[in-house]
Design a protein around this motif. Sequence first.
Motif, PDB file in Angstrom:
ATOM      1  N   SER A 126       1.047  -1.069   0.423  1.00 54.77           N
ATOM      2  CA  SER A 126      -0.089  -0.047  -0.040  1.00 54.77           C
ATOM      3  C   SER A 126       0.323   1.617  -0.125  1.00 54.77           C
ATOM      4  N   MET A 127       1.762   1.217   0.636  1.00 47.99           N
ATOM      5  CA  MET A 127       2.823   2.578   0.691  1.00 47.99           C
ATOM      6  C   MET A 127       3.065   2.110  -0.748  1.00 47.99           C
ATOM      7  N   LEU A 129       2.309   1.905  -3.199  1.00 43.19           N
ATOM      8  CA  LEU A 129       1.551   1.950  -4.350  1.00 43.19           C
ATOM      9  C   LEU A 129       0.970   4.283  -3.643  1.00 43.19           C
ATOM     10  N   GLY A 130       1.041   4.403  -2.585  1.00 43.56           N
ATOM     11  CA  GLY A 130       1.052   5.412  -2.261  1.00 43.56           C
ATOM     12  C   GLY A 130       2.326   6.199  -3.510  1.00 43.56           C
ATOM     13  N   LEU A 131       3.277   5.771  -2.602  1.00 39.43           N
ATOM     14  CA  LEU A 131       4.637   6.326  -3.421  1.00 39.43           C
ATOM     15  C   LEU A 131       4.338   6.617  -4.958  1.00 39.43           C
ATOM     16  N   LEU A 133       1.873   6.793  -7.259  1.00 35.49           N
ATOM     17  CA  LEU A 133       0.821   7.601  -7.172  1.00 35.49           C
ATOM     18  C   LEU A 133       1.380   9.084  -7.074  1.00 35.49           C
ATOM     19  N   ALA A 134       2.646   9.192  -6.234  1.00 38.04           N
ATOM     20  CA  ALA A 134       3.386  10.933  -5.874  1.00 38.04           C
ATOM     21  C   ALA A 134       3.835  10.681  -7.177  1.00 38.04           C
ATOM     22  N   LEU A 137       2.102  12.157 -10.295  1.00 37.05           N
ATOM     23  CA  LEU A 137       1.292  13.175  -9.814  1.00 37.05           C
ATOM     24  C   LEU A 137       2.549  13.757 -10.234  1.00 37.05           C
ATOM     25  N   ALA A 161      -4.380  -2.990  -2.009  1.00 37.60           N
ATOM     26  CA  ALA A 161      -3.883  -3.006  -2.887  1.00 37.60           C
ATOM     27  C   ALA A 161      -3.450  -3.356  -4.306  1.00 37.60           C
ATOM     28  N   ALA A 164      -6.355  -2.273  -5.968  1.00 35.49           N
ATOM     29  CA  ALA A 164      -6.295  -0.522  -6.388  1.00 35.49           C
ATOM     30  C   ALA A 164      -5.040  -0.343  -7.070  1.00 35.49           C
TER      31      ALA A 164
END
Lengths: 274, 330
Positions: A126-127, A129-131, A133-134, A137, A161, A164
């Motif tokens: 999950s982390m 994935l967040g990285l 996405l950042a 962006l 995750a 997603a």
Amino acid sequence: MATPAQIENLRKTATGIRINILKMLNTSGSGHTGGSLSAVEILTSLFFSEMKYRANDPGWEGRDHFVLSKGHAAPVLYATLAQAGFFAADELSSLRRLGCSLQGHPSCVCTPGVEVSTGSLGQGLSMALGLALAVRLDQKPSRVYVLCGDGEMQEGQIWEAAMAAAHFRVDNLCAIVDNNGLQIDGPVAKVMGIEPLWKKWEDFGWGVQRIDGHNPEEILDAFATARQIRGRPAVIIAKTVKGKGVSFFENKVEYHGVAPSADELKRALKELEG
Amino acid sequence: MSSLKLTPRIVRGDCLEKPDPKALRDAYGSTLVKLGEKDRNVVALDADLSSSTRTSMFAAKFPDRFFNMGLAEQNMMGTAAGLAKGGKIPFASTFAIFASGRAWEQIRQSIAYSRLNVKIVATHGGITVGEDGPSHQTVEDLAIMRVIPGMTLIVPADAVETGKAVEAAYRLQGPVFMRLTRAKFPTVFTDDYEFQIGKGTVVNEGEDLAIFACGLMVYHSLQAARILAEKGISARVVNISTLKPLDKDLIVESAKKTRAVVTAEEHSIIGGLGGAVTEVLSAAFPVPVEMVGVKDSFGTSGKAEELLKYFQLEPGDIVNAGLRAVERKK
């Protein structure tokens, strides 16, 4: 494509990292031997060929990211980070000691080069994935790598995750599963079966590759292929051997969370140093 | 004629006569849009409740920076952690029970232990969620968030404070859990009120009793103070909207001044505001403390106002607690 000399270098580096893992575990007297040794070639290929980073500037904007979701393999991460120059190799002997920077499981607050804190299984993907996405962006070319265990595939959050990452068509994310087949209580297949693992990932919308996780050439090829996958995340299921490199640790479930004794270290070093 | 000594300028002088109820989550939604306009690093995540939490307002304006994570709260918190590591300022929202309960360990491990800059704004806290019943109500969230090291925990008293608290949370570097509600709350504060993380606010001055309250209970405490005044007891009402870090100085100072204390919260009396206040006072200045809150039970279905009565969270309950506390100091 890596040259034969580069591959040979990676193999040598991997042996050095194995030796450091065993030494640090013996010094600390506790820690996870088997799952550290199974991931050596994966981390070596990442940190000494595939990934861009600056050891003297761990927060460098242009870096690729690495998350050790199977946080109990902290020794292989620490030995690799030391080898890469994030901190001095003599710090390795402080593993798990009170007041040291090398916690029993990776802590981004304590250790240079550790990007997020892990250890509770199922959370690293999950982390990552967040990285990813950042990074997307910000329209950066960086890639995000995350190493999971195969026992970890039993955690529900992994599949949250996975769903997603495919939904958001994240293609700068590459997961690697250290498929050594063993977990604390026994063979993964006996504790809670996860097969067919490749099909699960494929059904979740990921680009799946299956490789020998101890062959640097195959690992690097898989990373190169993963980079070409567009519109979906990539997963590399790396078949590995728990305790790899030390004959009497290999495929032994008892060495999941046990450090080598002085005698075992001596015999292991003999095997590795040849 | 009110015999209260409402704090001038920052507290609406006619708040008891004209409650002007407003939804805290509306204030959250509109403030989040403002922050999104100001800073492109602000991103939002939700778990299929964006229309209820009001992150839908942000989603409509900034679709590229909004991530609906579906019904997967654990992954939402982990993804928020990763976004924060990547330099973003994520606001993650869902109902308070799912944010704090379902994803507690992700908040602990992925967010708080990593000291990542994630703002969890949880709506539908407390029992005023109403008809949905105990599965969707939460009387435990403040306790289980307060115990996490390094967590900043905020429970705004009204919509005005919510907007200001969301801005303050944005400016703070580090994890924040903010508890909002489904129900509209009467408006206590004027626009001149300045919210500061970690600072309590005296909203009514008094000498005989100190009432520490958060959320809706701040308004109920003002109503209680008016009733107590008629009985000859002047109550200092203190809004403790930051449960962590706690304004210990103001709590101890108020206890020294009044020597009798009531805590009031829409939460279990275990581990929340009452717990926090008694932890401080038992060490620094022990005085009689009476707690108003849910007495170690789950919620139940009903209308919000019925539930406040059922769980004894009405102004009259605060009055009774106040009378008991004052009696005990004699």
